[in-house]
Design a protein around this motif. Structure first.
Motif, PDB file in Angstrom:
ATOM      1  N   VAL A   5       0.842  -1.025  -0.016  1.00 41.92           N
ATOM      2  CA  VAL A   5       0.162   0.020  -0.035  1.00 41.92           C
ATOM      3  C   VAL A   5       0.772   1.244  -0.072  1.00 41.92           C
ATOM      4  O   VAL A   5       1.595   1.457   0.963  1.00 41.92           O
ATOM      5  CB  VAL A   5      -0.878  -0.021   1.279  1.00 41.92           C
ATOM      6  N   VAL A   6       0.861   2.206  -0.958  1.00 36.10           N
ATOM      7  CA  VAL A   6       1.540   2.966  -1.288  1.00 36.10           C
ATOM      8  C   VAL A   6       0.962   4.386  -1.477  1.00 36.10           C
ATOM      9  O   VAL A   6       0.072   4.315  -2.577  1.00 36.10           O
ATOM     10  CB  VAL A   6       2.599   2.743  -2.372  1.00 36.10           C
ATOM     11  N   ILE A   7       0.989   5.462  -0.734  1.00 31.17           N
ATOM     12  CA  ILE A   7      -0.069   6.533  -0.857  1.00 31.17           C
ATOM     13  C   ILE A   7       0.958   7.791  -1.001  1.00 31.17           C
ATOM     14  O   ILE A   7       1.243   8.424  -0.214  1.00 31.17           O
ATOM     15  CB  ILE A   7      -0.831   6.704   0.199  1.00 31.17           C
ATOM     16  N   PRO A   8       1.007   8.150  -2.371  1.00 23.41           N
ATOM     17  CA  PRO A   8       1.810   9.547  -2.486  1.00 23.41           C
ATOM     18  C   PRO A   8       1.030  10.686  -2.266  1.00 23.41           C
ATOM     19  O   PRO A   8      -0.068  10.691  -2.523  1.00 23.41           O
ATOM     20  CB  PRO A   8       2.208   9.548  -3.945  1.00 23.41           C
ATOM     21  N   THR A   9       1.302  11.869  -1.820  1.00 20.42           N
ATOM     22  CA  THR A   9       0.754  12.784  -1.364  1.00 20.42           C
ATOM     23  C   THR A   9       1.392  14.204  -2.077  1.00 20.42           C
ATOM     24  O   THR A   9       0.819  15.364  -1.584  1.00 20.42           O
ATOM     25  CB  THR A   9       1.093  13.043   0.234  1.00 20.42           C
ATOM     26  N   THR A  27      -2.488   9.592 -10.162  1.00 23.21           N
ATOM     27  CA  THR A  27      -1.719  10.546 -10.699  1.00 23.21           C
ATOM     28  C   THR A  27      -0.384  10.884 -10.467  1.00 23.21           C
ATOM     29  O   THR A  27       0.484  11.087 -11.068  1.00 23.21           O
ATOM     30  CB  THR A  27      -2.760  11.924 -11.105  1.00 23.21           C
ATOM     31  N   ASP A  28      -0.349  11.006  -8.910  1.00 26.16           N
ATOM     32  CA  ASP A  28       0.868  11.175  -8.317  1.00 26.16           C
ATOM     33  C   ASP A  28       1.988   9.919  -8.469  1.00 26.16           C
ATOM     34  O   ASP A  28       3.313  10.271  -8.876  1.00 26.16           O
ATOM     35  CB  ASP A  28       0.771  11.488  -6.731  1.00 26.16           C
ATOM     36  N   SER A  44       5.324  12.325   0.271  1.00 27.76           N
ATOM     37  CA  SER A  44       5.858  12.611  -0.740  1.00 27.76           C
ATOM     38  C   SER A  44       6.477  11.440  -1.721  1.00 27.76           C
ATOM     39  O   SER A  44       6.895  10.482  -1.234  1.00 27.76           O
ATOM     40  CB  SER A  44       6.862  13.755  -0.810  1.00 27.76           C
ATOM     41  N   SER A  45       6.518  11.699  -2.923  1.00 27.63           N
ATOM     42  CA  SER A  45       7.119  10.735  -3.875  1.00 27.63           C
ATOM     43  C   SER A  45       8.717  10.628  -3.489  1.00 27.63           C
ATOM     44  O   SER A  45       9.082   9.481  -3.836  1.00 27.63           O
ATOM     45  CB  SER A  45       6.848  10.848  -5.293  1.00 27.63           C
ATOM     46  N   ALA A  46       9.236  11.758  -3.278  1.00 26.29           N
ATOM     47  CA  ALA A  46      10.782  11.696  -3.060  1.00 26.29           C
ATOM     48  C   ALA A  46      10.829  10.595  -1.766  1.00 26.29           C
ATOM     49  O   ALA A  46      11.799  10.022  -1.698  1.00 26.29           O
ATOM     50  CB  ALA A  46      11.368  13.084  -2.608  1.00 26.29           C
ATOM     51  N   GLU A  47      10.009  10.911  -0.812  1.00 22.96           N
ATOM     52  CA  GLU A  47       9.886  10.210   0.701  1.00 22.96           C
ATOM     53  C   GLU A  47       9.673   8.808   0.319  1.00 22.96           C
ATOM     54  O   GLU A  47      10.564   7.718   0.581  1.00 22.96           O
ATOM     55  CB  GLU A  47       9.232  10.460   1.532  1.00 22.96           C
ATOM     56  N   PRO A  60       8.406   8.005 -12.194  1.00 24.74           N
ATOM     57  CA  PRO A  60       9.823   8.314 -12.713  1.00 24.74           C
ATOM     58  C   PRO A  60      10.947   8.416 -11.643  1.00 24.74           C
ATOM     59  O   PRO A  60      11.930   8.154 -12.048  1.00 24.74           O
ATOM     60  CB  PRO A  60       9.366   9.967 -13.057  1.00 24.74           C
ATOM     61  N   ARG A  61      10.672   8.436 -10.451  1.00 26.68           N
ATOM     62  CA  ARG A  61      11.474   8.634  -9.374  1.00 26.68           C
ATOM     63  C   ARG A  61      12.144   7.156  -9.110  1.00 26.68           C
ATOM     64  O   ARG A  61      13.273   7.184  -8.577  1.00 26.68           O
ATOM     65  CB  ARG A  61      11.032   9.084  -7.879  1.00 26.68           C
TER      66      ARG A  61
END
Length: 338
Positions: free
Chosen positions: A239-243, A321-322, A283-286, A329-330
């Motif tokens: 379960v991955v939730i980007p913000t 979308t995120d 965040s996607s970076a995190e 891409p990261r």
């Protein structure tokens, strides 16, 4: 095997397809729209999870049949179909039909074991054979044989005006080679590798080997599978939730969801001693940093991220979308085209 910086080849997502039992159509329509969005965003695959006698999709194969007419490229899977609820021959007919309609895009994932709440449902599911049903691996092998085109009847020919085949129809060449098994133990990972099937590694494993660290246990399963099936596909599902683009209200709701589920992490649950993965939020970076540090993620080059259940359509639009524009891409992933 991929290490930090190596590209993620395939990215998919999994949904439970929640709905209101008093008005189930809108929830099913939301699932269809979410998968359509996933295709537009370039996801490689979309997977549906079975939920029997619950307000979640009870017939993913039927929903996938609808999706064959509303998508053209994205691969469509089940993660997973519990075979304790199924007759392998009949399921093979359904899967073959959907794969033909999808043009060879179906990715069926299955598991074995007694149906959930079996003591309460066996009288309805198997009224005459409940105590002698075999819920072991042979059920998977039967399905695999039928998908492969092996003999399903000792008669083939014409009776009157009826023409009969001795194999499951429609036969969809290549479908048997796309069969996945959802394994949660070392034994199941090894069995999957021995059978030449693909391995779906989910957010649940059995505590074994003296460890209660989820990534460590899952990584041991993936390595065991790979030793026995070097060319088989493996996929991780967390379960991955980007913000990145989430509103303040969404972030607050997502945080509450993760916090509520975090109490079980690291503690074996129930008779099966199940370990649950930590849901990932940020965040996607995190998220990319945390995924690259995950021992299981380091051993796969494709993922099926699980969408949290019970969220609204706008939430899923934001999350997907995120994932497609920031997180993927990261991780070195590129959207599919054509």
């Amino acid at each position: 095997m991929p290490q930090q910086g190596a590209p993620l080849r395939r990215m998919g997502f999994l949904t439970i397809g929640s709905f209101d039992p008093a008005d189930p159509r809108p929830g099913h329509e939301t699932t269809l729209r979410v998968v359509e969005l996933g295709e537009r965003l370039g996801f490689d695959s979309a997977w549906l999870r079975h939920r029997h006698l619950q307000p979640g999709i009870s017939s993913p194969v039927a929903v996938l049949a609808a999706l064959t007419q509303r998508t053209t490229r994205i691969h469509l899977g089940t993660a997973v179909t519990p075979l304790g609820w199924e007759n392998p021959l009949r399921l093979a007919e359904d899967l073959g039909t959907v794969d033909v309609l999808a043009g060879g895009r179906l990715q069926p994932g299955v598991s074995v074991g007694p149906p959930m709440q079996y003591e309460h449902v066996k009288g309805s599911l198997y009224p005459d054979t409940a105590d002698v049903e075999d819920f072991g691996y042979e059920r998977v092998l039967r399905l695999h044989r039928f998908l492969r085109g092996d003999t399903a009847s000792d008669f083939a020919g014409t009776q009157g005006i009826e023409v009969f085949s001795d194999r499951v129809e429609p036969h969809s060449p290549g479908l048997a080679d796309r069969l996945w098994y959802g394994g949660a133990s070392l034994r199941s990972a090894q069995w999957t590798g021995q059978q030449g099937l693909h391995l779906l590694a989910s957010s649940v494993v059995r505590a074994e080997g003296g460890s209660t660290d989820f990534p460590t246990v899952q990584a041991s399963h993936l390595r065991a599978f790979r030793e026995l099936n070097p060319t088989g596909r493996t996929s991780q599902g967390l379960v991955v939730i980007p913000t990145d683009s989430a509103t303040a209200a969404q972030r607050e709701r997502y945080s509450a969801y993760v916090e509520h589920r975090s109490a079980r992490v690291g503690i074996p649950q129930g008779p099966g001693q199940l370990l649950f993965a930590q849901d990932l939020l940020g965040s996607s970076a995190e998220l990319a940093e945390r995924l690259w540090a995950d021992a299981g993620f380091q051993l796969v080059d494709e993922v099926v991220f699980a969408l949290p259940f019970g969220f609204e359509q706008d939430d899923y639009v934001q999350i997907l979308t995120d994932m497609a524009t920031h997180l993927g891409p990261r991780l070195g992933w590129a959207p599919a085209t054509g």
